[in-house]
Design an enzyme around this catalytic site. Structure first.
Site, PDB file in Angstrom:
ATOM      1  N   ARG A  91       0.533  -1.077  -0.134  1.00 52.16           N
ATOM      2  CA  ARG A  91       0.185  -0.103  -0.043  1.00 52.16           C
ATOM      3  C   ARG A  91       0.979   1.448  -0.170  1.00 52.16           C
ATOM      4  NH1 ARG A  91      -5.691   1.670   1.073  1.00 52.16           N
ATOM      5  NH2 ARG A  91      -6.465  -0.403   0.897  1.00 52.16           N
ATOM      6  N   GLU A 120      -9.571   6.008   7.405  1.00 47.55           N
ATOM      7  CA  GLU A 120      -8.061   6.307   7.350  1.00 47.55           C
ATOM      8  C   GLU A 120      -7.703   7.642   6.452  1.00 47.55           C
ATOM      9  OE1 GLU A 120      -7.865   2.335   5.605  1.00 47.55           O
ATOM     10  OE2 GLU A 120      -6.092   2.074   6.614  1.00 47.55           O
TER      11      GLU A 120
END
Lengths: 779, 163
Positions: free
Chosen positions: A311, A737
């Protein structure tokens, strides 16, 4: 309608009264046992002996178990079967559990754990990036490398070149409630486990494995966590396994909670990174090529490090269309705690790499960094200026596809079809008065020799979906009782983010009833099986859709019955305002439900959802890993004392995209909290390991998270009011997030303040503690 | 270790029990009296999750010996709404979303209650610094400050109306 209403969190009243129960608040039977781990005193070596006589002799100690007491050591890993519950000979990090104390009280267990002596033949630990590279100590066979177009050629052809490097520290989760679990033995070898976990299914799986029983013999319940932030995705496994094993062996309930020092020494944290960059750009600041190298210390076990590092690569572009990019990612194995999931899951580190590049390019050319950022943005998706419909069913696929325009792709080949940062940043520039304040900061800095100000605007584009595609599924169970009350259950867990309330709002909307009719129950593996962790910001997206699917089945069954009785069509039966209307007739929701019950209509349903349109090849670095992107931007202004490095955030302005928000009050709470947590990560929160591998910052006395007095005195947060182009639940967007990365603006504002007293680009490392700032000023 | 006799008042209720001299007030409250509103966050008096009132002062009950509370009046979050109705602060924290995971909330409200006794008309700045000993990892504090200021103005308005 309940969807979109700024309702307080479902358990808010319990919280303000002090009656909301966490694992440690659950009343336990008087024979409950309490556990504590004895920890490894060195970072690497071989256990030569254990001296546990004094610990065993302590009154109240019932048992002490070591590796010898387990013919087969239970494993706690979420990925790789490389995390023995207790060290089996080799020590992998300082703080690794070596023995397990079982005692009558929590304090007795802890005292005994401190009395045990672990004798070790020490080895030189691998602690740093350099040491890991020298020893080729890594996960996977070598670095992961993705390349988009010919980066070397694009770099060679670029009219301007620059290179640099940034060190990015890790972060302790500091959930206020430490890790905790409680196991209660049941009849016939079954086990009930209460766990403070984001992932009840994994706890169930690991406990079943440790007890050698099928998953059906283990039930895990999680009502709430006192904060998670990713730190309770895998790190709760050892406690739950230890409790279940004890309960199974001794036939008594067993509870374990780490005290804060143990928690910080045992559990994993956010991955620290070093990112080097080689950039080619033109005279206007357009970035033509970037070659990134990312190194990260993963700690002793694999845990979730591979998808975290992936990621970081997936966010190396952030909001910028860069024609050529190469990313090389090294996942290094070190003798430290197992770095793990933490809000953003590698994304923040990758994003900070490219934001540093944008700043560096701007400094090199003497341009405003905002201008450089805007020049490099992906192309705006069409149709945004007029706003978008908010209804879930309306077809906006033409707008979504951006018919007729050329679509840019990310370095991993995903088309960017929903980009809104031109409009969003444009609005934030106006509402924050960016340009006037940029001038004011320059004037202030010219007039003041000691206190210097800095300003930065940074954007976020964050990909939404688990990159492990099969995790993008969710289940729900909904019952309507004959009195018209509704019980809702789904696989998501509540850690303060307001998931339960947002999903309950969906349920109430589907039945057209008020929210207080919906009873929210604890996450329970016995009700909804095979769930994914509440992670990747996906909680509302996945569970909201699953609950919607369950509610709609029940509602449609009631509608069919009523339609038959009134010679109407089922689709013409209206559920609204706690009433049901059909033909010219109208009745209360209770009466409709009672009628359905009497006519033997099933009033219970399970719902299921899987995210459409995603596919991903992580080795090739190619595909469409994300269903959509969430966006946002922040402007932060700071003041820095150049004689001491001390600094303050003076003002923060945020505009953030939650699509059509399910609950704007809860979403704004996520944004404010995310920003402050992100700013903390990059400013005051510093993890320090000494040369022996001992974490020296293992308590709030030495590890500084933001306090109330650190809150920016001026803090303006607003939502970007446009629906999600992807067909998510009520066109909302994930919010857990993405806002964390808004904190990057605080870091780069400090860099801006430092730059005002230096001739060159400061190349500040993170976290920008007062000490590091002072060093950057004087360097 | 020989136990000692302890007498104290908790939330208006007289309590008598035997404790070890080194036992902490938070453990006595949670484990012996089943008062679980105050939470254990750090056990080193930094986080404030265990904040209670002792003789009219905010204390962190994880670093107060139970023995020090002998003869004291202790109030926990449970004692702030003895008649069942939420008090003004509790209601303000709920209405203004001054909580997320809620773990810090009982200590936070107990501290805010005392802050408003000490200073009934605080500025935002005074709230920020008056609450600096209570950590919250979720909210970023914005809504906590908002809730306390809202509660202060509501309490002052009620006081004026009564005068």
């Amino acid at each position: 309608m309940s969807v979109g209403a700024p309702l307080p969190q479902d358990a808010a009243e319990l919280h303000v009264r002090g009656s909301a129960r966490y694992v440690d608040d659950i009343p336990v039977p008087p024979d409950c046992l309490h556990l504590a781990f004895g920890l490894a005193p060195v970072a690497a070596g071989r256990i030569t002996g254990l001296d546990l006589a004094a610990a065993r002799a302590l009154p109240g100690v019932r048992a002490i178990w070591t590796a010898e007491d387990f013919p087969e050591m239970p494993d706690c890993s979420s990925s790789n079967a490389d995390e023995p519950l207790l060290a089996t000979g080799d020590i992998h990090y300082l703080g690794q559990p070596v023995f397990l104390v079982v005692a009558d009280s929590h304090l007795t267990a802890r005292r005994a754990a401190r009395l045990g002596k672990v004798h070790v033949e020490e080895r030189k630990p691998i602690l740093t990036i350099e040491e890991a590279l020298a020893a080729d100590s890594r996960f996977e066979d070598g670095p992961r490398i993705w390349e988009f177009n010919d980066t070397a050629a694009a770099l060679a052809a670029a009219p301007h070149r620059l290179s640099g490097r940034i060190e990015i520290g890790g972060q302790e989760h500091f959930y206020l409630e430490g890790q905790a679990a409680l196991a209660l033995p049941q009849e016939d070898g079954q086990m009930l486990v209460h766990s403070s976990t984001q992932h009840p299914t994994e706890i169930q799986h690991k406990v079943a494995h440790a007890l050698h029983v099928p998953m059906s013999a283990v039930r895990v319940e999680t009502r709430r966590m006192g904060g998670g932030f990713g730190g309770k995705e895998s790190q709760g496994n050892p406690l739950a396994i230890a409790c279940a094993l004890t309960a199974s062996r001794l036939g008594r309930p067993a509870k374990m909670r780490y005290d804060r020092d143990d928690d910080m020494q045992i559990t994993g944290k956010r991955h620290d990174f070093r990112i080097a960059y080689e950039v080619g750009h033109d005279a206007e600041g357009r970035v033509l090529a970037v070659d990134f190298t990312q190194w990260t210390r993963c700690g002793w076990s694999m845990d979730l490090s591979l998808p975290v590092a992936d990621r970081a690569m997936l966010h190396a572009d952030n909001a910028y269309a860069i024609p050529a990019m190469r990313i090389e990612s090294h996942r290094l194995r070190t003798n430290t705690q197992s770095a793990t999931a933490f809000r953003g899951f590698g994304g923040p580190q990758g994003l900070l790499g490219i934001e540093r590049v944008m700043d560096h390019v701007a400094a090199e050319l003497g341009l405003d960094p905002l201008e450089v950022r805007q020049r490099n943005f992906y192309a705006e998706a069409p149709g945004e200026a007029v706003g978008l419909p908010r209804t879930p069913s309306e077809d906006i696929s033409e707008v979504k596809r951006g018919a007729g325009t050329e679509v840019q792709v990310t370095p991993y080949h995903q088309p960017v079809t929903d980009f809104i940062l031109h409009g969003l940043v444009g609005q934030l520039v106006e509402t924050s008065d960016y340009h006037a304040r940029r001038r004011a900061v320059a004037e202030w800095n010219a007039a003041n020799p000691v206190l210097k100000k800095g300003l930065a605007l940074t954007p976020v584009k964050f990909g939404i979906s688990f990159t492990l595609t099969h995790l993008n599924q969710a289940g729900a169970l909904v019952h309507v009782y004959q009195d018209g009350s509704i019980l809702m259950n789904h696989g998501g867990t509540e850690m303060g983010q307001g998931l339960f309330q947002k999903v309950a709002q969906v349920a109430a909307a589907r039945f057209g009833v008020s929210i207080d009719r919906v009873r929210i129950t604890a996450t329970d593996t016995g009700k909804v099986p095979n769930t994914s962790a509440t992670a990747a910001s996906s909680g509302s997206d996945l569970n909201g859709m699953a609950v919607q699917a369950a509610c709609d089945q029940i509602r449609d069954r009631i509608a069919v019955l009523l339609a038959e009785r009134h010679q109407a069509r089922p689709e013409d039966v209206v559920f609204a305002d706690d009433r049901v209307r059909v033909g010219g007739d109208e009745m209360s929701f209770e009466d409709a439900v009672a009628l359905a019950y009497e006519n033997r209509v099933s009033l219970s349903a399970s719902g299921f959802y899987k995210t459409p349109e995603i596919e991903w090849d992580r080795i090739a670095g190619r595909g469409r890993p994300f269903y959509y992107f969430a966006y946002g931007a922040a402007v932060t202004e700071v003041v820095l004392d150049t004689l001491t490095g001390e600094n303050r955030i003076l003002r923060a302005d945020i505009l953030h995209d939650c699509g059509a928000s399910l609950n704007p009050a809860l979403d704004i709470g996520q944004i404010e909290g995310g920003y402050v947590q992100g700013a903390g990560w990059l400013t005051t929160e510093e993890l320090v390991w000494d040369g022996s591998g001992r974490l020296r910052t293992h308590a709030p006395s030495t590890y500084k998270i933001p306090a109330c007095s650190d809150r920016p005195p001026v803090f303006n947060v607003a939502l970007w009011k446009c629906a999600n182009r992807a067909a998510t639940v009520y066109r909302s967007k994930a919010v857990g997030e993405p806002p964390l990365m808004l904190g990057v603006s605080a870091f780069l504002a400090l860099s801006d303040a430092v730059a005002s007293v230096r001739g060159d680009y400061p190349s500040l490392d993170a976290p920008a503690t007062a000490e590091r700032l002072l060093m950057a000023i004087n360097r | 270790m020989s136990k000692m006799h302890l007498k104290l008042t908790v939330n208006g209720q007289a309590e008598e029990l035997r404790v070890e001299p080194r036992e902490l007030l938070i453990h006595v409250l949670r484990e012996k009296l089943n008062i679980t509103g105050p939470h254990i966050g750090c056990e080193t008096s930094h986080c404030g999750a265990c904040t209670v009132e002792m003789n009219g002062k905010s204390v962190k009950s994880c670093t107060v010996f139970a023995a020090q509370a002998d003869g004291a009046e202790v109030t926990t979050i449970e004692g702030l709404s003895p008649l069942g109705e939420m008090n003004v602060l509790q209601n303000a924290f709920r209405e203004h979303h001054g909580l997320q995971c809620g773990f810090c909330t009982p200590g936070m409200i107990t501290r805010a209650h005392r802050l408003l006794q000490e200073n009934p008309t605080p500025t935002a700045e005074e709230v920020r610094f008056g609450m600096a000993g209570n950590l919250c990892r979720c909210t970023g504090y914005q809504n906590i400050v908002k809730a306390i200021l809202a509660a202060a103005s509501e309490m002052n308005a009620a006081k004026e109306a009564a005068e």
